[in-house]
Design an enzyme around this catalytic site. Structure first.
Site: not given
Length: 508
Positions: A52, A79-80, A166, A168, A224, A364
């Site tokens: 964050g 992290c945060y 991080h 990710e 979609d 998506k």
């Protein structure tokens, strides 16, 4: 859903990326703002706390009572989130001497299931202004970098882990391994959430939810709504009624072409020609947000008129996907509207219909994989995203029948050329924009003063972020030449090289 992970969002720019990385491990997950309660759920097998932008020491910083959560399921704090864990359990978090941002080399020499198979030294990505200077008593250090002593830590008895970096982002070279270890080894979640399993579970849920009900769905020709309709059709058959509206601002020949494709799929489809009605309402309007509202309102009116011709409709189906949902929920409360979403919020309450959104938690690319497993053809699944307001928001300024026809021709030349050069499937989205600008040119021996069009092509995974496509110069030269020679009224073509952020993909 037998197994799932909750990602608690503290406002990080990477939260959606965490979700994508988890899904890539074939594990189902959902994002919730830190302000939302996390209810008791036997399917919940793990929690990830995001990063964050705030400092945990700031007054009014995002907060969450983590004590009960760590007793319920394994927790991975990033992290945060890691700093919040440290602070709440009695550790100390202080402002870094300098902001720690960029690549760093993680070293770990303590045994931890989180680092199973991870090299003793591996590159990670740091992005923080605070540092954990003292760990709580019941936690111990499991990883450090040259500049950050407390880069990774874990609880002495509970499956609770904190990472200052991080995992990710792709710059953390073994971040996927760390996330996989948490999900599969620590949480014990089998990697079995696949398109096939999603279809099986969703169709079963739809059969129960829609038993005996009749459903109406507005189709747009996009991926979609097509996949959503196909899932519901598999569950309830001809009790699904689909409406495809020609609003006059579709691509060239799109209404006829897509309607034929829907009929081939066996969908119960109703085609409605309403171009004059939409263009009449848009006359004289230049503001993009007003355009969107007009198009949405008129679509609702047309859709409602068609729905009233059908008896016993109780549900409205929508092709809402996860980025729509995420962008419509603010972590810190109401936020500025960048642009209206055409799905979230749905049709007005006066229709008195319940909403069914079978793709609500898919990205998506996941929608496309589900569509593939449903047996939908590549020509439908490979279609570039197309906005609900159509060409109206790609015509800057007033929308008229003449300007629509001009842009349709330009857009068709661009898209057909991408297919000719085998570039169409290489880009996420490509389109043309008609600018409210006239340009001086020379054609033959005459001076011209005609329209300028911009070409836009981007690369992306899910539309949340995007970079402009590096299309070959020879291709761009050929397309520009074709447009100027074949479309009367255009004498200049420009190429948009803006990325998202700071720009959006669409111009309006």
């Amino acid at each position: 859903m037998n197994h799932k992970v909750i990602i608690v969002d503290f406002g990080s720019q990477y939260t959606q990326l965490i979700a994508r990385r988890v899904r890539e491990q074939k594990v189902y997950c959902e994002i919730v703002p830190y302000t939302h309660d996390i209810p008791e759920d036997p399917a919940l097998k793990g929690i990830i706390l995001s990063g964050g932008p705030c400092s945990v020491n700031d007054p009014g910083a995002p907060d969450l009572d983590l004590g009960p959560l760590v007793q319920r399921v394994p927790v991975l704090a990033i992290c945060y989130g890691a700093q919040l864990i440290a602070r709440q359990f009695g550790g100390k978090v202080e402002t870094s001497a300098r902001r720690e941002y960029g690549r760093a080399m993680l070293t770990h020499d303590q045994p931890s299931p989180l680092f199973h198979g991870v090299d003793a030294k591996s590159q990670v990505w740091m992005s923080h202004g605070d540092t954990i200077t003292t760990l709580p008593q019941e936690f111990h250090l499991i990883g450090s970098t040259v500049d950050v002593e407390v880069a990774a830590f874990q609880h002495d008895q509970l499956p609770v882990y904190g990472l200052q970096f991080h995992p990710e982002v792709t710059h953390s070279t073994q971040g996927d391994d760390i996330l996989r270890n948490f999900l599969i080894e620590v949480c014990g979640i089998p990697p079995e959430w696949t398109p096939a399993s999603f279809i099986e579970e969703t169709v079963a849920e739809l059969k129960t939810q829609l038993e005996g009900e009749r459903v109406i769905c507005g189709l747009s020709g996009g991926v979609d709504s097509t996949v959503a309709a196909s899932l519901i059709h598999r569950a309830i058959g001809d009790r699904l009624y689909c409406i495809f509206v020609d609003n006059g601002i579709l691509r060239k020949d799109e209404f006829t072409h897509v309607l034929a494709q829907y009929e081939q799929l066996g969908l119960n489809i109703i085609g409605v020609r309403a171009a004059d009605r939409f263009l009449g309402e848009l006359a004289g309007v230049e503001d993009p947000e007003i355009k969107r509202k007009i198009i949405g309102r008129v679509f609702i009116e047309v859709f409602q008129e068609e729905a009233e011709k059908l008896d016993g409709i109780t549900f409205l189906a929508q092709g809402t996907i996860y980025p729509d949902v995420i962008e419509s929920v603010s972590v810190k409360g109401p936020s500025a509207t960048i642009k209206s979403h055409h799905n979230v919020g749905g049709l007005p309450e006066q229709m008195q219909l319940k909403v069914v959104e079978p793709l609500r938690y898919l990205f998506k690319d996941e929608v496309r994989r589900v569509g593939h497993d449903l047996g939908l053809g590549a020509s439908l699944l490979g279609r570039h995203p197309f906005p609900g307001p159509g060409l109206a928001i790609r015509i800057l300024g007033e929308v008229t029948a003449e300007r629509v026809a001009l842009l349709q021709e330009v857009d068709a030349i661009f898209i057909n050329a991408l297919r000719e050069y085998d570039l169409y499937d290489e880009v996420w989205q490509a389109f043309a924009v008609l600018l409210p600008v006239a340009s001086v040119g020379v054609m033959g021996d005459e001076r011209t003063y005609e329209q300028v069009v911009a070409l836009r092509s981007v690369s992306s995974h899910d539309g949340m972020t995007a970079d402009w496509s590096r299309l070959p110069y020879d291709f761009l030269a050929d397309v520009s030449n074709r447009i100027i020679n074949q479309v009367r009224g255009v004498n200049r073509v420009v190429y948009d090289i803006s990325s998202k952020p700071p720009a959006t993909i669409e111009w309006e």
